[in-house]
Design a protein around this motif. Structure first.
Motif, PDB file in Angstrom:
ATOM      1  N   ASN A  78       0.842  -1.194   0.000  1.00 30.28           N
ATOM      2  CA  ASN A  78       0.000   0.000   0.000  1.00 30.28           C
ATOM      3  C   ASN A  78       0.876   1.242   0.000  1.00 30.28           C
ATOM      4  O   ASN A  78       2.095   1.160   0.097  1.00 30.28           O
ATOM      5  CB  ASN A  78      -0.935  -0.005   1.215  1.00 30.28           C
ATOM      6  CG  ASN A  78      -2.061  -0.980   1.035  1.00 30.28           C
ATOM      7  OD1 ASN A  78      -2.012  -2.106   1.523  1.00 30.28           O
ATOM      8  ND2 ASN A  78      -3.076  -0.573   0.290  1.00 30.28           N
ATOM      9  N   HIS A  99      -8.307   4.094   4.186  1.00 30.63           N
ATOM     10  CA  HIS A  99      -9.480   3.931   3.322  1.00 30.63           C
ATOM     11  C   HIS A  99      -8.976   3.901   1.884  1.00 30.63           C
ATOM     12  O   HIS A  99      -8.033   4.628   1.538  1.00 30.63           O
ATOM     13  CB  HIS A  99     -10.454   5.110   3.529  1.00 30.63           C
ATOM     14  CG  HIS A  99     -11.814   4.879   2.928  1.00 30.63           C
ATOM     15  ND1 HIS A  99     -12.111   5.210   1.628  1.00 30.63           N
ATOM     16  CD2 HIS A  99     -12.939   4.360   3.451  1.00 30.63           C
ATOM     17  CE1 HIS A  99     -13.376   4.896   1.378  1.00 30.63           C
ATOM     18  NE2 HIS A  99     -13.904   4.371   2.468  1.00 30.63           N
ATOM     19  N   PRO A 100      -9.590   3.069   1.020  1.00 31.78           N
ATOM     20  CA  PRO A 100      -9.087   2.982  -0.362  1.00 31.78           C
ATOM     21  C   PRO A 100      -9.114   4.301  -1.122  1.00 31.78           C
ATOM     22  O   PRO A 100      -8.385   4.468  -2.108  1.00 31.78           O
ATOM     23  CB  PRO A 100     -10.018   1.961  -1.023  1.00 31.78           C
ATOM     24  CG  PRO A 100     -10.977   1.502  -0.001  1.00 31.78           C
ATOM     25  CD  PRO A 100     -10.641   2.101   1.314  1.00 31.78           C
ATOM     26  N   SER A 101      -9.925   5.265  -0.679  1.00 31.58           N
ATOM     27  CA  SER A 101     -10.002   6.548  -1.392  1.00 31.58           C
ATOM     28  C   SER A 101      -8.858   7.496  -1.026  1.00 31.58           C
ATOM     29  O   SER A 101      -8.762   8.602  -1.573  1.00 31.58           O
ATOM     30  CB  SER A 101     -11.335   7.235  -1.072  1.00 31.58           C
ATOM     31  OG  SER A 101     -11.395   7.524   0.317  1.00 31.58           O
ATOM     32  N   ASP A 133      -3.994   4.109   1.501  1.00 33.28           N
ATOM     33  CA  ASP A 133      -5.101   3.561   0.698  1.00 33.28           C
ATOM     34  C   ASP A 133      -5.418   2.106   1.080  1.00 33.28           C
ATOM     35  O   ASP A 133      -6.166   1.424   0.382  1.00 33.28           O
ATOM     36  CB  ASP A 133      -4.785   3.679  -0.801  1.00 33.28           C
ATOM     37  CG  ASP A 133      -3.501   2.964  -1.186  1.00 33.28           C
ATOM     38  OD1 ASP A 133      -2.863   2.320  -0.309  1.00 33.28           O
ATOM     39  OD2 ASP A 133      -3.109   3.041  -2.369  1.00 33.28           O
ATOM     40  N   PHE A 134      -4.861   1.636   2.168  1.00 33.57           N
ATOM     41  CA  PHE A 134      -5.167   0.299   2.713  1.00 33.57           C
ATOM     42  C   PHE A 134      -6.649   0.241   3.093  1.00 33.57           C
ATOM     43  O   PHE A 134      -7.168   1.175   3.703  1.00 33.57           O
ATOM     44  CB  PHE A 134      -4.300   0.086   3.959  1.00 33.57           C
ATOM     45  CG  PHE A 134      -4.601  -1.160   4.751  1.00 33.57           C
ATOM     46  CD1 PHE A 134      -4.134  -2.403   4.334  1.00 33.57           C
ATOM     47  CD2 PHE A 134      -5.328  -1.092   5.931  1.00 33.57           C
ATOM     48  CE1 PHE A 134      -4.386  -3.550   5.083  1.00 33.57           C
ATOM     49  CE2 PHE A 134      -5.586  -2.232   6.689  1.00 33.57           C
ATOM     50  CZ  PHE A 134      -5.109  -3.461   6.256  1.00 33.57           C
ATOM     51  N   ASP A 135      -7.317  -0.865   2.736  1.00 31.75           N
ATOM     52  CA  ASP A 135      -8.740  -1.009   3.072  1.00 31.75           C
ATOM     53  C   ASP A 135      -8.889  -2.012   4.222  1.00 31.75           C
ATOM     54  O   ASP A 135      -8.718  -3.214   4.030  1.00 31.75           O
ATOM     55  CB  ASP A 135      -9.507  -1.523   1.841  1.00 31.75           C
ATOM     56  CG  ASP A 135     -11.013  -1.547   2.083  1.00 31.75           C
ATOM     57  OD1 ASP A 135     -11.441  -1.219   3.211  1.00 31.75           O
ATOM     58  OD2 ASP A 135     -11.756  -1.882   1.144  1.00 31.75           O
TER      59      ASP A 135
END
Ligand SMILES: NC(=O)C1=CN([C@@H]2O[C@H](COP(=O)(O)OP(=O)(O)OC[C@H]3O[C@@H](n4cnc5c(N)ncnc54)[C@H](O)[C@@H]3O)[C@@H](O)[C@H]2O)C=CC1
Ligand SMILES: O=C(O)CCC(=O)C(=O)O
Length: 447
Positions: A78, A99-101, A133-135
Motif C-alpha cells: 500500500n 481507506h481505499p479513497s 489507501d489500505f482497506d
C-alpha cells in the motif's frame, strides 16, 4: 460569495497550478480564501509577508511504501502518506485515515483544514494528517497488525511528541492505535505521548472516544441556544455509523432529541422510534458488519440500499461519514423537509453548492472545522495529561471539552460579526482559526 480579491485569486491560481488533479485540496483552499477576503483587505501586512502563499503550501509532505504480508502469505503493498502542514502554533497534529479513497489530495485537504480547526481549540497544536489507501474492511486482526507495524516502521522516523502527534480518523480506532503505539515504542525505545486516542491502560484519555460526537452536539447545542431553542423534541438525521456518528447519536439522544437515521457506504437505516445504539454498536464495533443488519434486527426500521439519509424529514442534520457526502440536491431535500440546523461531524461533508443552498435558505450551518473540533481538542487534553503524568476523570475531560466547544462557537460568531458577516459560521470559523496562525507566522519571520 465569490473569490474577487485579486491577491487571493493569484494565490488560488498558484494552488491550482501546483496541485493539479487534487479537487478536494483545491475545494478546501478555495473556501478558506473566500472567507479570508475581508481579513486580507483589512490587514495589508498579510500580503506583504506572503502569509497566504505560505499557509496554502505544506511545510512538508511524504509518501512511502507500506509492504505487509496477508494471511495467505502473499506480499501486499500500500501507499502511506503524512502531510506536516503548519507548525506555527504547535507540533503537527491530526489523524491517520485508512481507506481505499486516500490519496495526496485527500490527505492535503484534511491537513489544511486541520490547521484552522486546531487553532480554534486554543490549544497549542499545528496541523497535520496522514493515512493510506489500505482497506481495513474484511481484514483479520493479524493483517491489521502487520499493516500497522509496517506503516509505523516508516512513520516513526518523522514523528515524536514534540514534532508530530498522529491519532485516529476513518478506519483507525483503538485497535489500530494500539498496534501503531506498540511498534513506535519498540523501534524508538521510548514511552511517550506520540499518538493520541490511546487505550486507557497505556496513556489514553477518558472521553477521547466520545469526544468528536459529543463535541459536535455541544456545538449544535450552542447553535440552537443562540436561536432560542434546544435539542429537546427535535428529530435528527445522522449519516455514518462510525466513531463520530455513534457518539453524536448518543449525546443528541441524551439531550432530548430523537435520532432516526444512520448509514454506511452501502445505504442507510431509518428507525421512526429512534436509533437503538446498542444494536448499532454491536454491528459496527463488535461484529464489524454492515448497517443493513440493523433493519434485520430491529422491527419497524427500514434499510434503503445505495442511498444517503438526506431525504428524511428532520429538524437537524449531522453528516458524520465522509467528504462531499451531501450535495446541492440533498441540501434542497433537507430544506424542503423542514431542516433548520446543520452541523458537520465529518470533514467537509457538504459540497460548496450544498453550503450555499443552506445559507441562502436561512439554515443555520456549522462547518466541520468548528463543529467537529472536539476530537482533536480532547487529543490535546490527552497530550496535556501525558505531559503531567496524570489522568483526569471522565467528568473533568468532558467539562473541558464542553467549554472548548462553547468557546469555539462564540469565537466563530465574534469573528464573523467583526468582519461584517453576522451569523455566518463558515466565515467565522475560517477567520477565527486563521488569525492566531497568521499572528504566529508573522512573529516567527519568514520560515
Ligand atoms: N474520529 C475522530 O476523532 C474525528 C473524525 N472526523 C471525521 O469524521 C468522519 C468519520 O470518521 P470516523 O467516525 O472517525 O470514522 P470511522 O471509520 O469510525 O467511521 C466512518 C464512517 O463513515 C462511513 N463511510 C466511509 N466512507 C463512506 C462513503 N464513501 N459513503 C458513506 N459512508 C462512508 C463508514 O461506513 C463509517 O460509518 C470523517 O470525515 C473523519 O475525518 C473529524 C474529526 C475527528
Ligand atoms: O485527534 C486528532 O489528533 C485528530 C482528529 C482528526 O483527525 C480530525 O480532527 O479530523
Amino acid at each position: 460569495m465569490a473569490l474577487t480579491n485579486s491577491y487571493l485569486q493569484g494565490v488560488y491560481e498558484t494552488v491550482q497550478k501546483r496541485n493539479p488533479n487534487e479537487p478536494e485540496f483545491q475545494q478546501a483552499v478555495y473556501e478558506v480564501l473566500e472567507s479570508l477576503q475581508p481579513v486580507v483587505e483589512a490587514r495589508p501586512e498579510l500580503e506583504k509577508n506572503g502569509i497566504m502563499e505560505r499557509i496554502v503550501e505544506p511545510e512538508r509532505m511524504f509518501m512511502f511504501r507500506v509492504p505487509w504480508v496477508d494471511d495467505q502469505g502473499k506480499v501486499q503493498v500500500n501507499r502511506g502518506f503524512r502531510v506536516q502542514f503548519n507548525s506555527a502554533i504547535g507540533p503537527y497534529k491530526g489523524g491517520l485515515r485508512l481507506h481505499p479513497s486516500v490519496n495526496a489530495s485527500v490527505i492535503k485537504f484534511l491537513g489544511f483544514e486541520q490547521c484552522f480547526k486546531n487553532s480554534l481549540t486554543t490549544l497549542p497544536m499545528g496541523g497535520g494528517k496522514g493515512g493510506s489507501d489500505f482497506d481495513p474492511k474484511g481484514k483479520s486482526d493479524a493483517e491489521i497488525m502487520r499493516f500497522c507495524q509496517s506503516f509505523m516502521t516508516e512513520l516513526c522516523k518523522h514523528i515524536g511528541q514534540f514534532t508530530d502527534v498522529p491519532a485516529g480518523d476513518i478506519g483507525v480506532g483503538g485497535r489500530e492505535i494500539g498496534f501503531l503505539f506498540g511498534q513506535y515504542k519498540r523501534l524508538r525505545n521510548e514511552y511517550t505521548g506520540v499518538l493520541t486516542g490511546k487505550g486507557l491502560s497505556y496513556g489514553g484519555s477518558l472521553a477521547r472516544t466520545e469526544a468528536t460526537g459529543y463535541g459536535l452536539c455541544y456545538y449544535m447545542k450552542e447553535m440552537l441556544a443562540y436561536k432560542g431553542t434546544s435539542f429537546e423534541g427535535k428529530t435528527v438525521a445522522i449519516s455514518g455509523s462510525g466513531n463520530v456518528a455513534i457518539y453524536a447519536c448518543q449525546k443528541a439522544t441524551q439531550l432530548g432529541a430523537k435520532v432516526v437515521t444512520m448509514s454506511d457506504s452501502n445505504g442507510f437505516i431509518y428507525d421512526p422510534n429512534g436509533i437503538n445504539l446498542d444494536v448499532v454498536k454491536d454491528i459496527k464495533e463488535v461484529k464489524r458488519g454492515r448497517i443493513k443488519e440493523y433493519a434485520e434486527r430491529v422491527p419497524g426500521s427500514v434499510y434503503t440500499e445505495g442511498q444517503r439519509p438526506w431525504g428524511t424529514k428532520c429538524d437537524i442534520a449531522l453528516p458524520c461519514a465522509t467528504q462531499n457526502e451531501l450535495n446541492e440536491e440533498n441540501a434542497k431535500a433537507l430544506i424542503a423537509n423542514g431542516c433548520k440546523f446543520v452541523a458537520e461531524g465529518a470533514n467537509m461533508p457538504s459540497t460548496p453548492e450544498a453550503v450555499a443552498a443552506f445559507q441562502a435558505a436561512g439554515v443555520f450551518f456549522g462547518p466541520a472545522k468548528a463543529a467537529n473540533a472536539g476530537g482533536v481538542a480532547t487529543s490535546g487534553l490527552e497530550m496535556s495529561q501525558n505531559s503531567l503524568r496524570l489522568s483526569w476523570t471522565f467528568e473533568e475531560v468532558d467539562q473541558r471539552l464542553h467549554d472548548i466547544m462553547v468557546n469555539i462557537f462564540h469565537t466563530c460568531i465574534t469573528a464573523a460579526e467583526k468582519y461584517g458577516h453576522k451569523d455566518n459560521l463558515v466565515m467565522g470559523a475560517n477567520i477565527g482559526g486563521f488569525e492566531k496562525i497568521a499572528d504566529a507566522m508573522l512573529a516567527q519571520g519568514v520560515c
